[in-house]
Design a protein around this motif. Structure first.
Motif, short mmCIF file in Angstrom:
data_model
loop_
_atom_site.label_atom_id
_atom_site.label_comp_id
_atom_site.label_asym_id
_atom_site.label_seq_id
_atom_site.Cartn_x
_atom_site.Cartn_y
_atom_site.Cartn_z
N ASP A 116 -3.19 18.71 -26.18
CA ASP A 116 -4.18 17.62 -26.16
C ASP A 116 -3.63 16.40 -25.45
O ASP A 116 -4.32 15.76 -24.65
N PHE A 117 -2.36 16.06 -25.72
CA PHE A 117 -1.74 14.91 -25.07
C PHE A 117 -1.75 15.11 -23.55
O PHE A 117 -2.10 14.20 -22.79
N ILE A 118 -1.36 16.29 -23.10
CA ILE A 118 -1.30 16.57 -21.66
C ILE A 118 -2.69 16.51 -21.03
O ILE A 118 -2.89 15.89 -19.99
N LEU A 119 -3.67 17.13 -21.67
CA LEU A 119 -5.03 17.13 -21.13
C LEU A 119 -5.63 15.73 -21.12
O LEU A 119 -6.34 15.35 -20.17
N ASN A 120 -5.34 14.92 -22.14
CA ASN A 120 -5.82 13.53 -22.16
C ASN A 120 -5.12 12.69 -21.09
O ASN A 120 -5.74 11.81 -20.50
N THR A 121 -3.85 12.98 -20.84
CA THR A 121 -3.13 12.28 -19.78
C THR A 121 -3.71 12.62 -18.42
O THR A 121 -3.82 11.74 -17.56
N LEU A 122 -4.10 13.87 -18.23
CA LEU A 122 -4.75 14.25 -16.96
C LEU A 122 -6.02 13.43 -16.75
O LEU A 122 -6.27 12.93 -15.66
N LYS A 123 -6.82 13.30 -17.80
CA LYS A 123 -8.05 12.50 -17.70
C LYS A 123 -7.72 11.04 -17.40
O LYS A 123 -8.40 10.39 -16.61
N LYS A 124 -6.65 10.54 -18.04
CA LYS A 124 -6.24 9.14 -17.87
C LYS A 124 -5.88 8.83 -16.42
O LYS A 124 -6.11 7.73 -15.93
N VAL A 125 -5.29 9.82 -15.72
CA VAL A 125 -4.89 9.58 -14.33
C VAL A 125 -5.99 9.96 -13.34
O VAL A 125 -5.78 9.90 -12.13
N GLY A 126 -7.15 10.36 -13.86
CA GLY A 126 -8.30 10.58 -12.99
C GLY A 126 -8.58 12.01 -12.59
O GLY A 126 -9.39 12.27 -11.70
N VAL A 127 -7.96 12.98 -13.21
CA VAL A 127 -8.22 14.38 -12.91
C VAL A 127 -9.51 14.80 -13.62
O VAL A 127 -9.63 14.66 -14.83
N THR A 128 -10.48 15.28 -12.85
CA THR A 128 -11.75 15.69 -13.43
C THR A 128 -11.87 17.21 -13.52
O THR A 128 -12.68 17.72 -14.28
N GLU A 129 -11.06 17.91 -12.76
CA GLU A 129 -11.06 19.37 -12.76
C GLU A 129 -10.46 19.89 -14.06
O GLU A 129 -9.51 19.32 -14.60
N GLU A 130 -11.01 21.00 -14.60
CA GLU A 130 -10.44 21.60 -15.81
C GLU A 130 -9.16 22.34 -15.44
O GLU A 130 -9.15 23.17 -14.54
N MET A 131 -8.09 22.01 -16.12
CA MET A 131 -6.78 22.62 -15.84
C MET A 131 -6.43 23.60 -16.95
O MET A 131 -6.68 23.34 -18.12
N LYS A 132 -5.81 24.71 -16.57
CA LYS A 132 -5.33 25.71 -17.53
C LYS A 132 -3.81 25.73 -17.47
O LYS A 132 -3.21 25.59 -16.41
N PHE A 133 -3.21 25.93 -18.63
CA PHE A 133 -1.75 26.07 -18.69
C PHE A 133 -1.36 27.42 -18.10
O PHE A 133 -2.20 28.32 -17.95
N ASP A 134 -0.08 27.60 -17.79
CA ASP A 134 0.39 28.83 -17.14
C ASP A 134 0.18 30.06 -18.02
O ASP A 134 -0.25 31.10 -17.54
N ASN A 135 0.51 29.97 -19.29
CA ASN A 135 0.38 31.10 -20.22
C ASN A 135 -0.02 30.58 -21.60
O ASN A 135 0.22 29.41 -21.92
N TYR A 136 -0.57 31.49 -22.38
CA TYR A 136 -0.94 31.17 -23.76
C TYR A 136 -0.40 32.27 -24.67
O TYR A 136 -0.29 33.43 -24.25
N GLU A 137 -0.06 31.90 -25.90
CA GLU A 137 0.41 32.87 -26.88
C GLU A 137 0.04 32.39 -28.28
O GLU A 137 -0.13 31.20 -28.51
N GLU A 138 -0.10 33.35 -29.18
CA GLU A 138 -0.34 33.02 -30.58
C GLU A 138 1.00 32.95 -31.31
O GLU A 138 1.82 33.84 -31.17
N ASN A 139 1.20 31.87 -32.04
CA ASN A 139 2.41 31.69 -32.84
C ASN A 139 2.03 31.15 -34.21
O ASN A 139 0.98 30.53 -34.36
N ILE A 140 2.89 31.37 -35.15
CA ILE A 140 2.74 30.77 -36.46
C ILE A 140 3.20 29.31 -36.35
O ILE A 140 4.27 29.04 -35.81
N ASN A 141 2.42 28.40 -36.87
CA ASN A 141 2.74 26.98 -36.81
C ASN A 141 3.54 26.59 -38.05
O ASN A 141 2.98 26.10 -39.03
N TRP A 142 4.85 26.81 -38.03
CA TRP A 142 5.69 26.58 -39.19
C TRP A 142 5.82 25.13 -39.56
O TRP A 142 5.87 24.77 -40.74
N TYR A 143 5.93 24.23 -38.58
CA TYR A 143 6.25 22.85 -38.88
C TYR A 143 5.26 21.80 -38.37
O TYR A 143 5.17 20.74 -38.95
N ASP A 144 4.59 22.05 -37.28
CA ASP A 144 3.72 21.01 -36.68
C ASP A 144 2.54 20.67 -37.54
O ASP A 144 1.90 21.44 -38.15
#
Length: 144
Positions: A116-144
Motif C-alpha cells: 500500500d505504501f508503494i502504490l500510494n507513493t506511485l500516486k503521489k509522484v503522478g503515476v496513473t497507470e496500474e502497476m503490478k509487482f514482479d511476483n506474488y506469494e501467499e505467506n502466513i503473517n506471523w508478525y505484521d
C-alpha cells in the motif's frame, strides 16, 4: 502463486494454551502451540491471564495466509525519469537505501501495508497507470 503454510513457523513464536477459546481454530498463537509443543524444549507462552478468550483478544493473530509481493523492478520502465527519481527518494527516505533495494529486487517480501505504501507513493509522484509487482506469494503473517 506459491503457498507457504506452517513451514515458516518461527521457533520462538509466542504461543497460547487456550484450546477452548472460540478463536482458537483460526489463531496462529494457538495453532503454533501444538506444533511447537512437539518439537521445542522451551516455549514462549503468552500469559493466560492476559488473554480475553473472545474476538477482542489483543493477541489474536489470524491464521489465514496473506498475499505478499516480491520486487518492483518493472516500475521504472513505466515511469518518467523525474517520477522515478521522486518515487525512489520517498522510498529511500522511508526505509533507507539498502532495504529499499532489497524490496525492489524482491529479496524481501512485501506485506500488504508495504505494498500500500508503494502504490500510494506511485500516486503521489503522478503515476496513473496500474502497476503490478514482479511476483506474488501467499505467506502466513506471523508478525505484521
Amino acid at each position: 502463486m506459491p503457498k507457504k503454510e506452517y513451514t515458516s513457523l518461527p521457533n520462538d513464536y509466542p504461543v497460547c494454551e487456550h484450546s477452548n477459546c472460540p478463536m482458537a481454530t483460526t489463531c496462529l498463537h494457538q495453532t503454533a502451540y501444538s506444533t511447537l509443543m512437539e518439537r521445542e524444549e522451551y516455549l514462549q507462552l503468552i500469559n493466560p491471564n492476559k488473554c480475553s478468550k473472545n474476538e477482542s483478544c489483543i493477541y489474536y493473530r489470524n491464521s489465514k495466509p496473506v498475499i505478499y509481493a516480491r520486487g518492483f523492478t518493472n516500475f521504472q520502465k513505466h515511469m518518467f525519469p523525474e517520477q522515478y527519481s521522486r518515487f525512489m527518494s520517498i522510498c529511500i527516505n522511508h526505509w533507507s537505501r539498502n532495504p529499499y533495494f532489497e524490496r525492489r529486487r524482491g529479496t524481501r517480501a512485501l506485506p500488504p501495508h508495504e505494498q500500500d505504501f508503494i502504490l500510494n507513493t506511485l500516486k503521489k509522484v503522478g503515476v496513473t497507470e496500474e502497476m503490478k509487482f514482479d511476483n506474488y506469494e501467499e505467506n502466513i503473517n506471523w508478525y505484521d
